[in-house]
Every structure is written in structure tokens, then in C-alpha cells.
Design a protein around this motif. Structure first.
Motif: not given
Length: 232
Positions: A34-35, A79-80, A106-112, A165-169
Motif C-alpha cells: 500500500c503506497l 512504508f517501512t 528525507e522522511f525514510g529509506i526503503t528499497s525502490g 557491518r550495518l544491519v539497518n539504515v
């Protein structure tokens, strides 16, 4: 002969009917997404409500096309998994035959990613694609060199227990400048984390560098208004 003329006329009419903006959402996930849809001008054919806001559903492993009005300018936001804001894909179709667009982190990071549906290059010859298929991997590529600078900002840059390593951004509007620098200038994320140039606002130093990067990640393509957003 008449039949041939009729077919050619029909094809011409269909071409005119579909010459306006087309936004295709490709959902590569195995679940429905849902976007959220924001409209600054014009109209977008929303189909549902996403967390209290107008939105669109896209079924798993499918692509769905949406046809906004010719003057639509707005954003489609992911959305995350935890329900927070993700990448915001902004588009402006107000100029006929052209489109401005960007991937706003600016508001969040997801894959796209976002770009013209036909894969055409930007006017300067660069790839037209913005966004990141795997932002965590992109950040991890810069982690070894930068971790001493950004250690302690685990809300946004979260390392594994051994720190290798990083596990989340993550991102939000309250992120400090050092986090923006890591994502934008060190990791080189293919979107923006800082506002671009704004009339009446004069930035200096690092903010000026971040502003220039934001401007560089706002793209314009000519000759098409067919855009594709792919959610990974």
C-alpha cells in the motif's frame, strides 16, 4: 482500404488517449503493498487508504498502471516494514511531454527506484534511474571507512553487534547533519537527504554541498511522461 484507414485512425486515437502521464508501479515483493499518494496539484486515481491517507494497492509480483491528470504534481511514498515512512518518489507532469522527478529520502529509506518506463537516458547522458534497489548494501560499502565518524548514531545507521557491518539504515527529518553527510556524500545514495536550492536560502559549507547533491538528484526527462516505480 477503408478498413486499413479505420485501423490507422483507431491507433492514432489510442495513442492520443494514452499520451498523458502514466505511472506504473512494479511490486517485486511477495505481498500486497500500500503506497501513500500526495497531490500538490491535479488528480491521481487513488484506490484505497494507506495509514489514514489516500493511497494505492499493488498486488504481489505484479505491475499496475495508473493514469493521473496532465497537471498532476505530487509524490508516491513507500512504508517501512515497521510502518514508518519510506522513500518518497516525487513527480511533476505540468510541462507537456516532460517530467521532473526524484527519490526523496528525507522522511525514510526503503528499497525502490524511479525512472522513465522506456529506460531512456537523462538529457546529460547519465542513467535516468534514481533510488536504490538495496540501500543497506550501498551504505555498507561505505561503512568500513566511515564507522569511526558515525558510530553512535544507531537510530539511523545501525551496526551489527560485532560492528563489522550495518544491519539497518533509517532516516527522518530530525537526522543530524553527520548522518546526511554519510548517506549523501560518503555512501553516495542515489537520491537526496537534504533540501535542494530554495529561493532566499543561502547555504554555506557542508550544507551547500548537500544542497548541490540534492539538486543533482532532481532529474528531468523529455519526450515521455511514462514513469515506472519499482518496489523491492
Amino acid at each position: 482500404m477503408r478498413f486499413t484507414s479505420f485501423i490507422l485512425s483507431l491507433i492514432s486515437l489510442l495513442s492520443l488517449a494514452t499520451a498523458g502521464p502514466v505511472v506504473t508501479i512494479h511490486n517485486t515483493k511477495t505481498r500486497t503493498i500500500c503506497l501513500k499518494v500526495e497531490s500538490g496539484s491535479g488528480w491521481f486515481p487513488t484506490t484505497t487508504v494507506c495509514r489514514g491517507a489516500p493511497g494505492i494497492n499493488v498486488a504481489p509480483m505484479t505491475a499496475s498502471a495508473f493514469y493521473p491528470s496532465g497537471n498532476w504534481a505530487g509524490a508516491i511514498s513507500d512504508f517501512t516494514g515497521a510502518g514508518g515512512d519510506g522513500t518518497r518518489f516525487e513527480m511533476n507532469f505540468k510541462e507537456p511531454g516532460r517530467v521532473w522527478y526524484d527519490a526523496d529520502y528525507e522522511f525514510g529509506i526503503t528499497s525502490g527506484t524511479i525512472g522513465p518506463s522506456d529506460g531512456r537516458k537523462a538529457p546529460d547522458g547519465r542513467s535516468s534511474l534514481l533510488g536504490e534497489q538495496d540501500p543497506l548494501a550501498k551504505a555498507n560499502a561505505a561503512w568500513a571507512d566511515e564507522k569511526n565518524r558515525v558510530w553512535g548514531f544507531g537510530k539511523y545507521i545501525t551496526p551489527s553487534k560485532d560492528g563489522k557491518r550495518l544491519v539497518n539504515v533509517a532516516m527522518d527529518k530530525a537526522a543530524p547533519q553527520i548522518v546526511l553527510v554519510f548517506f549523501q556524500l560518503r555512501a553516495g545514495m542515489n537520491g537526496y537527504f537534504h533540501p535542494g536550492s530554495v529561493n532566499g536560502v543561502v547555504n554555506k559549507g557542508v550544507d551547500k554541498m548537500l544542497e548541490a547533491a540534492a539538486d543533482d538528484h532532481s532529474r528531468k526527462v523529455h519526450g515521455t511522461q511514462a514513469m515506472t516505480i519499482t518496489i523491492y
